[in-house]
Design a protein around this motif. Structure first.
Motif, PDB file in Angstrom:
ATOM      1  N   LEU A  27       0.783  -1.107   0.023  1.00 11.54           N
ATOM      2  CA  LEU A  27       0.065   0.147   0.138  1.00 11.54           C
ATOM      3  C   LEU A  27       0.707   1.258   0.045  1.00 11.54           C
ATOM      4  CD1 LEU A  27      -2.555  -0.917   2.371  1.00 11.54           C
ATOM      5  CD2 LEU A  27      -3.026  -0.818   0.049  1.00 11.54           C
ATOM      6  N   GLU A  28       1.873   1.199   0.997  1.00 10.34           N
ATOM      7  CA  GLU A  28       2.747   2.416   0.891  1.00 10.34           C
ATOM      8  C   GLU A  28       3.453   2.629  -0.619  1.00 10.34           C
ATOM      9  OE1 GLU A  28       5.266   1.793   4.252  1.00 10.34           O
ATOM     10  OE2 GLU A  28       3.599   2.678   5.651  1.00 10.34           O
ATOM     11  N   GLY A  29       4.025   1.448  -1.020  1.00  8.37           N
ATOM     12  CA  GLY A  29       4.569   1.501  -2.499  1.00  8.37           C
ATOM     13  C   GLY A  29       3.766   2.200  -3.305  1.00  8.37           C
ATOM     14  N   ALA A  30       2.184   2.106  -3.208  1.00  6.95           N
ATOM     15  CA  ALA A  30       1.249   2.585  -4.094  1.00  6.95           C
ATOM     16  C   ALA A  30       1.124   3.972  -3.701  1.00  6.95           C
ATOM     17  CB  ALA A  30       0.190   1.778  -4.284  1.00  6.95           C
ATOM     18  N   GLY A  31       1.703   4.670  -2.850  1.00  7.37           N
ATOM     19  CA  GLY A  31       1.527   6.061  -2.392  1.00  7.37           C
ATOM     20  C   GLY A  31       0.581   6.469  -1.299  1.00  7.37           C
ATOM     21  N   PHE A  32      -0.263   5.311  -0.729  1.00  7.96           N
ATOM     22  CA  PHE A  32      -0.855   5.545   0.249  1.00  7.96           C
ATOM     23  C   PHE A  32      -0.192   5.662   1.604  1.00  7.96           C
ATOM     24  CE2 PHE A  32      -3.657   3.147  -2.931  1.00  7.96           C
ATOM     25  CZ  PHE A  32      -4.630   4.136  -2.776  1.00  7.96           C
ATOM     26  N   ARG A  33      -0.459   6.165   2.558  1.00  3.95           N
ATOM     27  CA  ARG A  33      -0.060   6.336   4.088  1.00  3.95           C
ATOM     28  C   ARG A  33      -1.010   5.320   4.853  1.00  3.95           C
ATOM     29  NH1 ARG A  33      -1.017  12.221   5.448  1.00  3.95           N
ATOM     30  NH2 ARG A  33      -2.267  12.224   3.835  1.00  3.95           N
TER      31      ARG A  33
END
Length: 673
Positions: A27-33
């Motif tokens: 998820l973080e790799g996709a730009g989410f926090r």
């Protein structure tokens, strides 16, 4: 707050650290926090603070469930994206989640692929605020019914005769009726002459009792065309539980019903055909068995023919049977045996006629004529068809077996094959009888042929070696080879060298060589003063084969200086003309020179013993008797040749010479040419 790039805050609710960390990385790799909590209560607090943009939850939580969390979120916030991300869910959970207003339901397995699916679900939620599973509206239900691919009708159950109050487009297309034509009417207007009254009564009874019902029956379109309609009727009840309406679902199943009917028809047809074939095979098996039994009991040609005709006529399908034999002198066929009526065919049939019987004889194959192709010769007999079966054994014809069918009978392929087998069995029986007649009959036909040229091989050898060859015996074998024994005055060494040039001779060997054989050039014919016995083996002898096929045998055969003579015996009823033609066709240079019918003296044990005694000298008879009583032929031998020679007061070599001469003379009488 959230964008398509996915830069919002995701609240991830999951108590399992091993599952959380790989998912958080994706998820973080996709730009989410990502904020992570492990309990239901902690998640609720963060959501109440409105500090998150998305919720991703596992179903199983220590103090609650993901589904409970979803329902609480929806009570407060109808727009917050909520994704149920679980590996323990099933179809029931998915259904409940949709009902509770979940934005998306993503199974966790397989983990790698489904984590990416989770990212896609969150991104879609960021760009499509209404992505959540929509509620089913009344308008959607109406469109679903109107556009459904099956016919749907609604009837008012509170009114007399339950009239139709709704039909969809598929029903109009199915039945061919427009909506104004059917509203207010009971749907029985689709029934007609072929509609099953029992199915109609079943539907009426179910409607009266407020029960669902399904039937298949013939209905009719507005144009009067019948079709098979699968009708399912379900009641819709009111608050008091009584039916207020009836919903009907109707589907054209004509293709399926017709296919099933055709399948049943084909199955029934196959069953009937199988039963018919089984009955036919039973009958044919009995026919073959009975014919074979009758043939084994027949002791003459006429008995064989009559047995076959009588057995065939006992079958209901056969009206007449008869046997035709060919007269070589007149080139005609005449009836010799008849069964089935008192009026046999008396008019001869030309051998070259365009007739089933004549064609069967010419071709060697069974000929079948049906009612439409029968000539007047057979129509007048009142038969419905004809099977002409050749009685053929090898290249020998014993006539034709004709089978006239009953007027309403047919001749199937299995039956044709059985009749062919009956024909072969009959011909074989006739052949065996002919052979037995030659061996056992006192009357035979003797045919004498003059020979010239180089064939058979012994004629050529007599020219090449200026020698004489006299036939002394023949041995035939099942594999087809034949061995001839000849007595000759040819020089043994010259004969062995010359016979190598004859391709038809597969093997040559001397049997006995005279002490005088191979003498001086002026000592006599062939340069030899004595005579030897030799054997020649040929791969196939046409002469021997054609005689065996006709029940004949060679009684004498000789050659000298390129000319020779052949004498054969055949049974009296073996059609001498056909035998003469066969010999002259099969042996180049053969020409009939004498024909005579004569008595052959009957063989008796005393007669054979008398001839043997006449041929044996005193010394030969004594040597043979001494060897028998002395146990010389036993194994192990009780005495030796030297012991027996001493008892006769002669030398051992002299004893063996007398014994071999005696044995040869005995064998010549037991196994004549």
């Amino acid at each position: 707050m959230t964008t398509a790039a996915g830069d919002g805050v995701v609240l991830y609710v999951d108590p399992d650290d091993d599952r959380v960390h790989p998912t958080v990385d994706v998820l973080e790799g996709a730009g989410f926090r990502v904020e992570r909590v492990s309990e239901y209560a902690a998640a609720r607090e963060r959501i109440e603070d409105r500090a998150v943009d998305y919720v991703v939850s596992e179903q199983h939580l220590p103090d609650g469930s993901g589904l409970e969390l979803l329902r609480e979120v929806r009570e407060r916030d109808d727009a917050l994206p909520f994704v149920l991300f679980t590996g323990d869910g099933d179809e029931q959970l998915a259904s409940e989640a949709v009902g509770a207003g979940v934005t998306d339901y993503v199974p966790r397995d397989p983990p790698g692929k489904q984590r990416l699916a989770l990212v896609d679900a969150l991104r879609a939620a960021a760009t499509e605020p209404d992505r959540r599973f929509a509620a089913v509206t009344e308008q959607l239900k109406d469109r679903a019914m109107d556009e459904a691919p099956v016919g749907i009708t609604i009837a008012d159950g509170r009114r007399r005769d339950t009239p139709l109050i709704y039909v969809n487009d598929a029903f109009e297309e199915l039945a061919g009726y427009d909506e104004p034509m059917v509203l207010g009417r009971n749907c029985n207007f689709m029934q007609g002459d072929d509609s099953d009254e029992g199915k109609i009564a079943t539907m009426a009874e179910a409607i009266d009792e407020g029960e669902p019902v399904s039937v298949e029956l013939v209905n009719y379109t507005d144009d009067g065309d019948p079709f098979w309609n699968r009708v399912h009727i379900a009641p819709v009840t009111g608050p008091d539980g009584d039916p207020t309406h009836y919903v009907g679902f109707q589907l054209d199943v004509t293709d399926r019903v017709e296919a099933e009917r055709e399948a049943r028809r084909q199955a029934e047809k196959a069953t009937r055909e199988r039963e018919k074939v089984e009955a036919l095979l039973d009958r044919l098996d009995g026919l073959v068995t009975d014919v074979t039994s009758d043939l084994l009991g027949a002791d003459s040609r006429s008995a064989v023919e009559q047995a076959v005709c009588d057995r065939l006529i006992a079958t209901d399908e056969y009206a007449l049977t008869w046997v035709c034999e060919r007269d070589p002198a007149r080139e005609q066929f005449s009836v010799t045996t008849w069964a089935g009526s008192d009026d046999p065919l008396t008019e001869p049939l030309d051998a070259d006629a365009d007739d089933p019987v004549a064609r069967a004889a010419r071709t060697g194959d069974m000929q079948v004529a049906t009612d439409g192709t029968l000539t007047d010769r057979y129509v007048d007999l009142g038969i419905g068809g004809l099977a002409a079966v050749p009685l053929q054994y090898g290249d020998v014809s014993y006539g034709v077996l004709a089978v006239g069918l009953a007027p309403d009978a047919t001749l199937s392929q299995p039956e044709q094959r059985v009749l062919s087998a009956v024909g072969r069995s009959t011909a074989m029986a006739l052949h065996d009888l002919t052979s037995q007649q030659l061996l056992g009959s006192d009357q035979v036909t003797e045919l004498v042929f003059s020979l010239s040229g180089t064939d058979p091989f012994f004629l050529g050898l007599s020219t090449d070696l200026d020698a004489e060859f006299v036939h002394t015996g023949t041995v035939t074998r099942e594999e087809g080879s034949t061995t001839f024994f000849f007595e000759t005055d040819a020089d043994p060494e010259a004969l062995e060298a010359t016979v190598a040039d004859y391709d038809e001779v597969a093997a040559y060997a001397p049997v006995t060589v005279s002490d005088d054989a191979g003498g001086s050039a002026d000592s006599g014919r062939g340069g030899s003063g004595g005579r030897s016995v030799v054997e020649f083996t040929v791969k196939r002898s046409p002469l021997v084969q054609l005689l065996l096929d006709r029940g004949g045998r060679i009684t004498a055969m000789s050659a000298a200086d390129g000319t020779g003579e052949l004498t054969v015996e055949i049974p009296l009823d073996a059609q001498p003309r056909s035998v003469v033609e066969a010999v002259e066709d099969g042996v180049p240079g053969a020409d009939l020179s004498a024909y005579r019918e004569q008595e052959r003296p009957a063989e008796t044990r005393q007669g054979i013993r008398g001839r043997i005694d006449e041929r044996l000298t005193d010394r030969q008879a004594t040597a043979l008797r001494t060897a028998i009583v002395g146990g010389f032929f036993e194994w192990p031998r009780e005495t030796t040749g030297e012991d027996l020679a001493e008892s006769m007061d002669i030398g051992r070599s002299t004893f063996h010479q007398h014994l071999r001469a005696a044995q040869r003379k005995v064998f010549e009488e037991l196994y004549p040419n």
